[in-house]
Scaffold this motif. Structure first.
Motif, PDB file in Angstrom:
ATOM      1  N   LEU A  72     -22.733 -12.493  40.220  1.00 29.45           N
ATOM      2  CA  LEU A  72     -23.063 -11.254  39.501  1.00 29.45           C
ATOM      3  C   LEU A  72     -24.463 -11.314  38.901  1.00 29.45           C
ATOM      4  CD1 LEU A  72     -19.728 -10.475  37.611  1.00 29.45           C
ATOM      5  CD2 LEU A  72     -20.688  -9.205  39.544  1.00 29.45           C
ATOM      6  N   PHE A  75     -26.938 -10.916  41.716  1.00 24.80           N
ATOM      7  CA  PHE A  75     -26.919  -9.534  42.191  1.00 24.80           C
ATOM      8  C   PHE A  75     -27.740  -8.632  41.262  1.00 24.80           C
ATOM      9  CE2 PHE A  75     -25.071  -5.254  42.252  1.00 24.80           C
ATOM     10  CZ  PHE A  75     -25.153  -4.948  43.607  1.00 24.80           C
ATOM     11  N   LEU A 100     -17.310  -9.278  45.332  1.00 28.89           N
ATOM     12  CA  LEU A 100     -18.452  -8.519  44.829  1.00 28.89           C
ATOM     13  C   LEU A 100     -18.442  -7.104  45.381  1.00 28.89           C
ATOM     14  CD1 LEU A 100     -21.142  -8.621  43.200  1.00 28.89           C
ATOM     15  CD2 LEU A 100     -22.262  -9.283  45.342  1.00 28.89           C
ATOM     16  N   ARG A 104     -19.092  -3.753  43.177  1.00 29.28           N
ATOM     17  CA  ARG A 104     -20.464  -3.269  43.137  1.00 29.28           C
ATOM     18  C   ARG A 104     -20.807  -2.484  44.408  1.00 29.28           C
ATOM     19  NH1 ARG A 104     -19.593  -4.914  38.764  1.00 29.28           N
ATOM     20  NH2 ARG A 104     -20.923  -6.199  37.387  1.00 29.28           N
TER      21      ARG A 104
END
Length: 244
Positions: A72, A75, A100, A104
């Protein structure tokens, strides 16, 4: 930290690729793929997951949540530098990629040898319950790969059993969330993978919620798709998928 085990960043264009390494692995395993994609004008970031590229004592103090928080964080960094994000995950990194994508917005994702089913030859049926693992470890085979970054051969000498439990728990989580993943996905798996059973790829294909999805079985290849002898084929398939 293992020499050469650090995260790496390669500046390119407005499209970014987040690379995620596997369990007990390190970013160097994905350096060749990152270089290939960077030459195609992608900005590339590969983070070192918490507890990795150090030693087994550090690894056993981390959990599946710590590994995901590393993803995270990376990202968020890459999102600040790029207009769109693609993600490629190898082995456990493929599981983290799927997790993920469930949380997202990502343009496309690729899993390389994601382990939904672990090969029976690795002896998971003999794994003690988590509460009895303590500081127990199993010996990790050494690598002697050629024409790869030196750090890619620097695997842990031992793997903590409690960390194996964290991996198994992550697999269970990903199985449940697969229908919620809607991102276009390319699933690659080596036909001679003796770590993650090849049927893992079909399970992902059959259960992921993505409307755009494709499986490719890589011939004469094992678990280490980013380092194997057919890696150029893998790299080309990833690039073609991102550009399609």
């Amino acid at each position: 930290m293992i020499q050469g085990g650090e995260s790496f960043f390669m500046k390119g264009g407005a499209s970014g690729v987040l690379l995620i390494h596997g369990f007990t692995g390190l970013p160097a395993e994905l350096f060749l793929l990152g270089t290939f994609l960077n030459r195609a004008d992608f900005t590339v970031l590969c983070p070192r997951l918490a507890g990795h590229a150090t030693d087994e004592d550090n690894l056993m103090r981390t959990t599946k949540n710590d590994w995901f928080y590393s993803v995270l964080d990376a990202f968020s960094v890459l999102s600040g530098a790029c207009d769109e994000i693609f993600v490629v995950g190898h082995s456990m990194g493929g599981l983290l990629t799927l997790k993920l994508a469930a949380e997202r917005k990502i343009s496309k994702i690729v899993t390389l040898a994601a382990p939904i089913f672990i090969d029976e030859g690795l002896g998971l049926k003999n794994l003690p319950p988590k509460e009895f693992c303590g500081n127990a470890c199993i010996i990790q085979p050494r690598r002697k790969l050629f024409d790869v970054p030196p750090a890619a051969n620097e695997v842990y000498k031992k793997t903590p059993l409690i960390s194996v439990h964290e991996l198994i728990s992550l697999i269970d989580d990903v199985k449940k969330l697969l229908p919620t993943v809607k991102t276009p996905i390319l699933i690659l798996h080596g036909e001679e993978d003796h770590t993650a059973q090849p049927r893992s790829a079909r399970f992902i294909m059959d259960n992921v919620g993505s409307a755009v999805k494709k499986v490719i079985t890589v011939p004469n290849s094992g678990h280490l798709l980013p380092l194997d002898e057919n890696r150029e084929l893998v790299f080309e398939e990833v690039l073609n998928f991102f550009r399609s």
